[in-house]
Design an enzyme around this catalytic site. Structure first.
Site, PDB file in Angstrom:
ATOM      1  N   HIS A 121       0.868  -1.185   0.000  1.00 55.67           N
ATOM      2  CA  HIS A 121       0.000   0.000   0.000  1.00 55.67           C
ATOM      3  C   HIS A 121       0.907   1.237   0.000  1.00 55.67           C
ATOM      4  O   HIS A 121       2.018   1.197   0.543  1.00 55.67           O
ATOM      5  CB  HIS A 121      -0.833  -0.053   1.284  1.00 55.67           C
ATOM      6  CG  HIS A 121      -1.896   0.989   1.414  1.00 55.67           C
ATOM      7  ND1 HIS A 121      -1.626   2.281   1.798  1.00 55.67           N
ATOM      8  CD2 HIS A 121      -3.234   0.913   1.235  1.00 55.67           C
ATOM      9  CE1 HIS A 121      -2.764   2.953   1.851  1.00 55.67           C
ATOM     10  NE2 HIS A 121      -3.753   2.156   1.510  1.00 55.67           N
ATOM     11  N   GLN A 201      -4.594  -5.156   6.955  1.00 60.40           N
ATOM     12  CA  GLN A 201      -5.619  -6.087   6.439  1.00 60.40           C
ATOM     13  C   GLN A 201      -5.616  -7.413   7.170  1.00 60.40           C
ATOM     14  O   GLN A 201      -6.317  -8.344   6.740  1.00 60.40           O
ATOM     15  CB  GLN A 201      -5.389  -6.330   4.939  1.00 60.40           C
ATOM     16  CG  GLN A 201      -5.568  -5.112   4.083  1.00 60.40           C
ATOM     17  CD  GLN A 201      -6.977  -4.538   4.149  1.00 60.40           C
ATOM     18  OE1 GLN A 201      -7.936  -5.222   4.519  1.00 60.40           O
ATOM     19  NE2 GLN A 201      -7.115  -3.287   3.786  1.00 60.40           N
ATOM     20  N   CYS A 362      -4.692   2.277  -3.732  1.00 65.20           N
ATOM     21  CA  CYS A 362      -3.463   2.817  -3.124  1.00 65.20           C
ATOM     22  C   CYS A 362      -2.302   1.841  -3.284  1.00 65.20           C
ATOM     23  O   CYS A 362      -1.465   1.701  -2.382  1.00 65.20           O
ATOM     24  CB  CYS A 362      -3.652   3.153  -1.645  1.00 65.20           C
ATOM     25  SG  CYS A 362      -4.886   4.400  -1.361  1.00 65.20           S
TER      26      CYS A 362
HETATM   27  N1  PMP Z   1      -1.760  -0.687   4.574  1.00 64.35           N
HETATM   28  C1  PMP Z   1      -2.708  -1.453   4.049  1.00 64.35           C
HETATM   29  C2  PMP Z   1      -2.362  -2.844   3.579  1.00 64.35           C
HETATM   30  C3  PMP Z   1      -4.010  -0.966   3.932  1.00 64.35           C
HETATM   31  O1  PMP Z   1      -4.964  -1.721   3.421  1.00 64.35           O
HETATM   32  C4  PMP Z   1      -4.297   0.345   4.391  1.00 64.35           C
HETATM   33  C5  PMP Z   1      -5.688   0.935   4.262  1.00 64.35           C
HETATM   34  N2  PMP Z   1      -6.278   0.771   3.016  1.00 64.35           N
HETATM   35  C6  PMP Z   1      -3.269   1.085   4.956  1.00 64.35           C
HETATM   36  C7  PMP Z   1      -2.018   0.538   5.021  1.00 64.35           C
HETATM   37  C8  PMP Z   1      -3.499   2.455   5.484  1.00 64.35           C
HETATM   38  O2  PMP Z   1      -4.364   2.398   6.562  1.00 64.35           O
HETATM   39  P1  PMP Z   1      -4.962   3.744   7.198  1.00 64.35           P
HETATM   40  O3  PMP Z   1      -5.506   4.522   6.041  1.00 64.35           O
HETATM   41  O4  PMP Z   1      -6.014   3.257   8.125  1.00 64.35           O
HETATM   42  O5  PMP Z   1      -3.841   4.439   7.886  1.00 64.35           O
END
Ligand code: PMP
Length: 403
Positions: A121, A201, A362
């Protein structure tokens, strides 16, 4: 499926309709819905003991502080950490990773490397890019195979004495790939590198035990784990956190301040400058309680059965292409449909009350690696049912009539 495993009644929002259809909520990788218990706990906090924590000499502040520290213990227990001092409250996974990246700046030198993977991500990529810009270190990414798994040969080839830190996802948010993190953490340690796991996740689906994993850091968000938005946690080994400089300066993270110099508070407060998200912590702690009292092994088997049902039914629809084919997968399916753009199918599904996510999730480097600009993503949680799978499949078939 046995009825006692139907927990959807705990989640008030799931009872609503969207576009005159029952809501089919399959965007759980973005955020989960919240049980009554969490919503009630936050409301109870504001109605009965709202106060700032740690500092005041009055009853409400004592109660708020006790609730916040109880929440920390609940997070510690869920992760299997040894000590509550190892749990730092942050805004979520993103801030947890940024905290580590900022605080490790002085440790990295030109010639050092940070090893990630192509499936991360953006929040497990960009903070490391920024760390590398500050420190002169180099960011290296292990390749991902066409199946959507980490190319382990490439990972091991790129892991070297230069590697100071390995950062990787426990579960891919875009494909659902469950990575063999325990072995990769061990490999990192064998090379003398630290290991950070992005558990955003994972925690809602798996039993995470940070001591068994032996990771140095583990980051996750409450809102993907049936808790509120705006709060999450960073687990870090106490010995490491003790050595690391603070991330932000301000109230609460100090022991003594003069105009010229400051000594810092003990763990975990050294990393928690300013008034924390107290209501969030209360909700977060309640979400941990909620998770722990569920029959999780049975619910997980049911969730996996749903995932495989959805996968096999999607595969039977001519024109549907599943993106990624990992051997170990957790609760996420990415797919494309011939003849139309992912976003358009997202809208057509929404018209039928089916909430999915479309786009790059993302994870632009992963999309590029797989040769797609984005996907349609259906992600399941413990409260989803066979009826949800049925409505997803019917929704896809109906949407395909429009193209
Ligand atoms: N890492 C992963 C694998 C995610 O799925 C996400 C959220 N989509 C994030 C990081 C970021 O999480 P947050 O937006 O809650 O900080």
């Amino acid at each position: 499926m046995a009825n006692h495993l139907d927990i959807s009644g705990d989640f008030p929002l799931l009872a609503r309709t969207v576009n005159d259809a029952p809501l089919t909520y399959l965007d759980n990788a973005a955020t989960t819905q919240k049980p009554h218990a969490v919503i009630d706990a936050i409301r109870h906090y504001y109605e009965h003991y709202n106060a700032n924590v740690h500092r005041a000499a009055h009853r409400l502040a004592d109660e708020a502080t006790a609730a916040m520290e109880a929440a920390r213990t609940k997070v510690k227990d869920l992760l299997g950490a040894a000590d509550s001092r190892e749990i730092i409250f942050t805004r979520g996974t993103t801030e947890s990773i940024n905290l580590v990246a900022a605080s490790l700046t002085e440790r990295l030198k030109p010639g050092d490397e940070v090893l990630i993977t192509e499936m991360e991500h953006h929040s497990n990529i960009v903070p490391w890019q920024m760390l590398c810009q500050r420190s002169g270190a180099r960011l290296v990414a292990a390749r991902v195979t066409v199946h959507g798994e980490i190319d382990l040969d490439d990972f091991h080839a790129k892991l070297s004495q230069r590697t100071k830190l390995v950062a990787l996802a426990h579960v891919s948010n875009a494909l659902g790939t469950l990575n063999p993190v325990e072995a990769l953490i061990q490999a990192a340690h064998d090379r003398g590198a630290l290991a950070l796991i992005d558990g955003a996740q994972a925690v809602q689906h798996l039993d995470v035990d940070v001591r068994r994993l032996d990771c140095d850091f583990y980051a996750f968000s409450a809102h993907k784990t049936f808790g509120p938005t705006g709060i999450g946690a960073l687990y870090g080994k106490a010995a490491l956190l003790e050595e690391m400089p603070p991330y932000q300066g301000g109230g609460e993270m100090i022991e003594h301040v003069t105009i010229d110099t400051t000594t810092y508070n003990q763990l975990p407060y050294k990393f928690e400058a300013g008034t924390p998200n107290i209501a969030g912590a209360v909700g977060f702690g309640t979400a941990m309680d909620y998770l722990r009292q569920l029959p999780r092994p049975e619910l997980r088997r049911r969730e996996q059965a749903l995932l495989h049902l959805a996968l096999s039914r999607l595969k039977q629809i001519p024109g549907v292409r599943i993106i990624g084919d990992p051997q170990e997968r957790s609760s996420i399916i990415s797919f494309l449909i011939d003849g139309g753009h992912a976003h358009d199918f997202g809208t057509l599904l929404d018209q039928q009350g089916v909430a999915v996510r479309t786009g790059h999730h993302c994870a632009m480097p992963l999309m590029e690696r797989l040769g797609v600009s984005g996907t349609i993503r259906a992600s399941f949680a413990l409260y989803n049912s066979e009826a949800d799978v049925g409505r997803l499949i019917a929704g896809v078939e109906k949407a395909m009539e429009f193209v």
